[in-house]
Design a protein around this motif. Sequence first.
Motif, PDB file in Angstrom:
ATOM      1  N   LYS A  96      24.860  48.152 -50.049  1.00 51.66           N
ATOM      2  CA  LYS A  96      25.288  48.649 -48.741  1.00 51.66           C
ATOM      3  C   LYS A  96      25.214  47.520 -47.725  1.00 51.66           C
ATOM      4  CE  LYS A  96      23.838  53.359 -49.586  1.00 51.66           C
ATOM      5  NZ  LYS A  96      22.999  54.480 -49.179  1.00 51.66           N
ATOM      6  N   LEU A  97      26.212  47.470 -46.829  1.00 46.68           N
ATOM      7  CA  LEU A  97      26.193  46.505 -45.742  1.00 46.68           C
ATOM      8  C   LEU A  97      25.300  47.038 -44.632  1.00 46.68           C
ATOM      9  CD1 LEU A  97      29.907  45.366 -45.438  1.00 46.68           C
ATOM     10  CD2 LEU A  97      27.962  43.989 -46.162  1.00 46.68           C
ATOM     11  N   ARG A  98      24.394  46.196 -44.146  1.00 50.28           N
ATOM     12  CA  ARG A  98      23.473  46.596 -43.088  1.00 50.28           C
ATOM     13  C   ARG A  98      23.244  45.426 -42.140  1.00 50.28           C
ATOM     14  NH1 ARG A  98      20.495  48.870 -47.558  1.00 50.28           N
ATOM     15  NH2 ARG A  98      20.532  51.131 -47.463  1.00 50.28           N
ATOM     16  N   ILE A  99      22.836  45.746 -40.929  1.00 48.78           N
ATOM     17  CA  ILE A  99      22.337  44.711 -40.027  1.00 48.78           C
ATOM     18  C   ILE A  99      20.878  44.493 -40.413  1.00 48.78           C
ATOM     19  CG2 ILE A  99      21.798  44.100 -37.649  1.00 48.78           C
ATOM     20  CD1 ILE A  99      24.142  45.885 -36.790  1.00 48.78           C
ATOM     21  N   CYS A 100      20.561  43.286 -40.843  1.00 51.44           N
ATOM     22  CA  CYS A 100      19.226  42.979 -41.370  1.00 51.44           C
ATOM     23  C   CYS A 100      18.545  41.928 -40.507  1.00 51.44           C
ATOM     24  CB  CYS A 100      19.323  42.426 -42.791  1.00 51.44           C
ATOM     25  SG  CYS A 100      20.111  43.517 -43.966  1.00 51.44           S
ATOM     26  N   LYS A 101      17.222  42.002 -40.438  1.00 53.70           N
ATOM     27  CA  LYS A 101      16.446  40.931 -39.830  1.00 53.70           C
ATOM     28  C   LYS A 101      16.466  39.743 -40.794  1.00 53.70           C
ATOM     29  CE  LYS A 101      13.581  43.953 -37.100  1.00 53.70           C
ATOM     30  NZ  LYS A 101      12.251  44.395 -36.723  1.00 53.70           N
ATOM     31  N   VAL A 102      16.501  38.557 -40.232  1.00 54.37           N
ATOM     32  CA  VAL A 102      16.596  37.336 -41.026  1.00 54.37           C
ATOM     33  C   VAL A 102      15.332  36.506 -40.800  1.00 54.37           C
ATOM     34  CG1 VAL A 102      17.936  35.248 -41.474  1.00 54.37           C
ATOM     35  CG2 VAL A 102      19.107  37.351 -40.779  1.00 54.37           C
ATOM     36  N   PHE A 103      14.739  36.040 -41.912  1.00 52.49           N
ATOM     37  CA  PHE A 103      13.545  35.209 -41.858  1.00 52.49           C
ATOM     38  C   PHE A 103      13.798  33.908 -42.589  1.00 52.49           C
ATOM     39  CE2 PHE A 103      11.986  39.460 -41.277  1.00 52.49           C
ATOM     40  CZ  PHE A 103      10.974  39.321 -40.343  1.00 52.49           C
ATOM     41  N   MET A 104      13.274  32.821 -42.044  1.00 51.67           N
ATOM     42  CA  MET A 104      13.275  31.529 -42.726  1.00 51.67           C
ATOM     43  C   MET A 104      11.974  31.476 -43.514  1.00 51.67           C
ATOM     44  SD  MET A 104      14.808  28.616 -43.256  1.00 51.67           S
ATOM     45  CE  MET A 104      15.939  28.296 -41.923  1.00 51.67           C
ATOM     46  N   LEU A 105      12.081  31.322 -44.824  1.00 45.13           N
ATOM     47  CA  LEU A 105      10.910  31.291 -45.695  1.00 45.13           C
ATOM     48  C   LEU A 105      10.766  29.904 -46.297  1.00 45.13           C
ATOM     49  CD1 LEU A 105       8.645  32.855 -47.258  1.00 45.13           C
ATOM     50  CD2 LEU A 105      10.341  33.186 -49.052  1.00 45.13           C
ATOM     51  N   GLU A 106       9.553  29.373 -46.270  1.00 43.52           N
ATOM     52  CA  GLU A 106       9.266  28.080 -46.884  1.00 43.52           C
ATOM     53  C   GLU A 106       8.471  28.304 -48.157  1.00 43.52           C
ATOM     54  OE1 GLU A 106       6.363  24.503 -45.775  1.00 43.52           O
ATOM     55  OE2 GLU A 106       8.073  24.666 -44.414  1.00 43.52           O
ATOM     56  N   PHE A 107       8.894  27.670 -49.260  1.00 39.40           N
ATOM     57  CA  PHE A 107       8.189  27.784 -50.532  1.00 39.40           C
ATOM     58  C   PHE A 107       8.339  26.501 -51.325  1.00 39.40           C
ATOM     59  CE2 PHE A 107      12.461  29.401 -51.265  1.00 39.40           C
ATOM     60  CZ  PHE A 107      12.839  28.786 -52.444  1.00 39.40           C
ATOM     61  N   GLU A 108       7.570  26.403 -52.407  1.00 41.03           N
ATOM     62  CA  GLU A 108       7.595  25.212 -53.258  1.00 41.03           C
ATOM     63  C   GLU A 108       8.094  25.582 -54.653  1.00 41.03           C
ATOM     64  OE1 GLU A 108       3.603  23.705 -53.253  1.00 41.03           O
ATOM     65  OE2 GLU A 108       3.527  23.734 -51.066  1.00 41.03           O
ATOM     66  N   TYR A 109       8.866  24.651 -55.226  1.00 42.77           N
ATOM     67  CA  TYR A 109       9.342  24.803 -56.594  1.00 42.77           C
ATOM     68  C   TYR A 109       9.406  23.418 -57.221  1.00 42.77           C
ATOM     69  CZ  TYR A 109      12.380  25.709 -60.572  1.00 42.77           C
ATOM     70  OH  TYR A 109      12.907  25.781 -61.836  1.00 42.77           O
ATOM     71  N   GLU A 110       8.737  23.257 -58.350  1.00 42.23           N
ATOM     72  CA  GLU A 110       8.730  21.983 -59.094  1.00 42.23           C
ATOM     73  C   GLU A 110       8.325  20.803 -58.204  1.00 42.23           C
ATOM     74  OE1 GLU A 110       9.332  21.570 -62.428  1.00 42.23           O
ATOM     75  OE2 GLU A 110       9.542  23.737 -62.647  1.00 42.23           O
ATOM     76  N   GLY A 111       7.365  21.026 -57.302  1.00 43.74           N
ATOM     77  CA  GLY A 111       6.854  19.947 -56.466  1.00 43.74           C
ATOM     78  C   GLY A 111       7.677  19.660 -55.220  1.00 43.74           C
ATOM     79  N   TYR A 112       8.766  20.374 -54.988  1.00 40.13           N
ATOM     80  CA  TYR A 112       9.597  20.196 -53.811  1.00 40.13           C
ATOM     81  C   TYR A 112       9.436  21.398 -52.884  1.00 40.13           C
ATOM     82  CZ  TYR A 112      12.015  16.557 -56.462  1.00 40.13           C
ATOM     83  OH  TYR A 112      12.309  15.442 -57.190  1.00 40.13           O
TER      84      TYR A 112
END
Length: 146
Positions: A96-112
Amino acid sequence: MNTEKDDIFIQTKGIGFTFLLDKIMKHNLISPAFLAFFNLGESQMYSLPIDNIRKVNIKPAYDNLQPFLPEYVDSVSTNDVFHYVGKKVGRCKDNKLRICKVFMLEFEYEGYTFSFLFLLDKSLKIPAILGLESFNYIIRTVMKPK
């Protein structure tokens, strides 16, 4: 494994999570429960639905069934894990199409370290989904010559 869907194991502030990779999805999606896990402050940055999902209790009395010791949870720094960016229209996991809140998430993968926009999807039953564009960027970064 299915070539269209797979998982990717990421770390956020030293805690590991499995995100679903969905090569058909355009947007990255994130569950309110995942953000609530890292929201240790008194005030909520977003509202959770009243019906099914409640605020996550991250400081329970320790017993053998709990995954983290309370002392460990108290030591987790949530600075710069996620930031509220705004709102946009996106297709949620329930199609379904919705108006959603947007968050910038920081995470690590393979040392980056990576930062991507995630749409808050209240219909999501897993921590998060990475879309094809974000996954391709991760692969290009990890596979580049050092």
